[in-house]
Design an enzyme around this catalytic site. Structure first.
Site, short mmCIF file in Angstrom:
data_model
loop_
_atom_site.label_atom_id
_atom_site.label_comp_id
_atom_site.label_asym_id
_atom_site.label_seq_id
_atom_site.Cartn_x
_atom_site.Cartn_y
_atom_site.Cartn_z
CG HIS A 17 -10.45 3.60 -4.21
ND1 HIS A 17 -10.93 2.83 -3.96
CD2 HIS A 17 -9.34 4.24 -3.99
CE1 HIS A 17 -10.24 3.18 -2.34
NE2 HIS A 17 -9.31 3.78 -2.37
CG ASP A 43 -0.65 7.90 -0.01
OD1 ASP A 43 -0.13 7.75 -1.20
OD2 ASP A 43 -2.28 7.63 -0.04
CG ASP A 61 1.01 6.21 -5.57
OD1 ASP A 61 0.28 5.74 -4.16
OD2 ASP A 61 2.00 7.00 -4.75
CG ASP A 91 -0.88 1.91 -4.22
OD1 ASP A 91 -1.04 2.91 -5.45
OD2 ASP A 91 -1.05 2.97 -2.66
CG ASN A 150 -5.06 8.55 1.30
OD1 ASN A 150 -6.45 8.47 1.56
ND2 ASN A 150 -4.27 7.22 0.82
CB SER A 151 -8.82 8.75 -3.14
OG SER A 151 -7.72 7.10 -4.05
CD GLU A 205 -3.55 7.20 -7.36
OE1 GLU A 205 -3.48 5.53 -7.08
OE2 GLU A 205 -3.42 8.37 -6.72
CB SER A 217 -1.16 -0.28 1.27
OG SER A 217 -1.26 1.37 1.95
N GLY A 218 0.38 2.33 -0.49
CA GLY A 218 1.22 3.66 -1.19
C GLY A 218 0.76 4.17 0.46
CG LEU A 219 -2.50 4.92 3.77
CD1 LEU A 219 -2.30 7.17 4.07
CD2 LEU A 219 -3.86 5.33 3.72
CE LYS A 272 -1.49 9.67 -3.65
NZ LYS A 272 -2.22 7.71 -4.55
NE ARG A 325 -6.44 4.30 -6.63
CZ ARG A 325 -6.61 4.35 -5.51
NH1 ARG A 325 -5.27 2.99 -4.64
NH2 ARG A 325 -6.37 4.92 -4.16
C1 SPV Z 1 -3.06 2.49 -0.83
O1 SPV Z 1 -3.67 1.53 0.13
O2 SPV Z 1 -2.43 3.47 -0.62
C2 SPV Z 1 -3.97 2.76 -1.78
C3 SPV Z 1 -5.38 2.38 -1.04
O3 SPV Z 1 -4.23 3.49 -1.96
S1 SPV Z 1 -6.34 4.04 -0.51
O4 SPV Z 1 -5.69 4.80 0.04
O5 SPV Z 1 -7.67 3.82 -0.48
O6 SPV Z 1 -5.94 5.03 -1.73
MG MG Z 2 -2.31 4.20 -2.52
#
Ligand code: SPV
Ligand code: MG
Length: 309
Positions: A200, A69, A98, A96, A133-134, A125, A57-59, A131, A169
């Site tokens: 997502h 993130d 990004d 991930d 974080n969503s 994505e 996971s990027g986050l 980017k 994504r």
């Molecule tokens: C991550 O886990 O870094 C993701 C999922 O990309 S989210 O945090 O939902 O964007």
């Molecule tokens: Mg991410």
């Protein structure tokens, strides 16, 4: 099964190449699950718990490195982290990536590096660089479709291994765009060579995901991240024909909660006696890291009278 640490070349060397297991998980007929991991330890724990595949996971990687993130972590820091994760497990890792750290050229460079270090696939994505974080804020500008398709094609062409998985994504629903736009984008990304689509959503219910899945009609595997709509039972996803569920950040969040609780108690109680039964034993830590293999290796490779570690 945990990695067989009797194989010395797997201990530290980035010797793994992608195998077909991530493709089987994501493109196979059954609902599969990827568990978040962000370093070697969390990866090993997830594997030992029984997960068949991992989400780098990027986050979570950003958070554990002390970054936001928002592409504050460099691509090489992410690659190095993934290499440690891959070295610690035998299950496949989807990374991930990004938005690919820039344009088509950055995206294919990072994907190639990740493949060289043993990742089994990447997820890209459709946003710009950097980017965000969503789940943070309201501004989530989307990439132009043609430009993003170029990034996807470059990754596909840049990693020669056909077993390597490319997940595209779609962030249209995150950006407040229509389901039709999400469908159009997904169709373009499939055409550009993606193996699967991650759709997502940050809604508290799975409604928009389920509606998308029905309209998509199984044109390729669908991957979801139910962080916000966590109350939905996975049986609903099976019925909807979803391919893969990513539990995207729960090792990192579990670690935050556990570390906070332990720190607060030790500070308050001025003692570690109370928390001892609640933390992992040192033997568990040594077991996770294969210390027994090291002592077997010492017997094999050190002179009998040499000092031992
Ligand atoms: C991550 O886990 O870094 C993701 C999922 O990309 S989210 O945090 O939902 O964007
Ligand atoms: Mg991410």
């Amino acid at each position: 099964m945990p990695l067989d640490r009797s194989q010395p070349d797997l201990l530290n060397a980035p010797s793994r190449t992608a195998d077909s297991r991530l493709r089987e998980l994501i493109c196979g007929p059954n609902l599969s699950f990827l568990m978040e991991a962000h370093d070697a330890l969390s990866a090993a724990i997830a594997e030992q718990a029984g997960f068949q595949g991992l989400w780098a996971s990027g986050l979570s990687i950003s958070s554990t490195l002390g970054y936001r993130d928002s592409n504050e972590a460099s691509w090489s820091e992410v690659v190095d982290t993934v290499e440690r994760m891959v070295s610690a497990v035998s299950v496949p890792v989807l990374v991930d990536c990004d938005s690919g750290f820039g344009n088509f050229n950055n995206a294919r460079l990072v994907a190639r590096k990740l493949a060289q270090r043993g990742a089994s696939g990447v997820c890209l994505e459709d946003k710009g660089f950097p980017k965000m974080n969503s789940f943070v804020g309201e501004r989530h500008p989307l990439a132009e479709v043609d430009e993003f398709c170029g990034r996807l094609k470059a990754v596909k062409d840049g990693v020669a291994d056909p077993k390597f998985v490319l997940v595209a994504r779609v962030e249209a629903l995150i950006a407040g765009r229509s389901e039709q736009e999400a469908l159009d984008r997904a169709a373009a990304y499939l055409e550009a060579g993606s193996d699967a689509i991650l759709i997502h959503s940050r809604k508290a219910t799975a409604d928009e995901i389920l509606s998308f899945a029905e309209a998509w009609g199984g044109r390729c595997p669908l991957v979801i991240v139910p962080t916000k709509y966590y109350r939905t039972a996975v049986a609903v996803y099976r019925d909807a024909g979803i391919s893969t569920v990513i539990w995207a950040n729960h090792n990192m969040r579990a670690a935050v909660a556990a570390m906070r609780s332990v720190c607060e108690r030790i500070l308050r109680e001025e003692s570690i006696a109370g928390i001892e039964p609640e933390v992992a034993s040192l033997n568990e830590v040594f077991g996770l890291l294969g210390y027994d293999e090291l002592s077997r290796a010492e017997t094999l490779y050190l002179p009998a009278d040499a000092p031992r570690g």
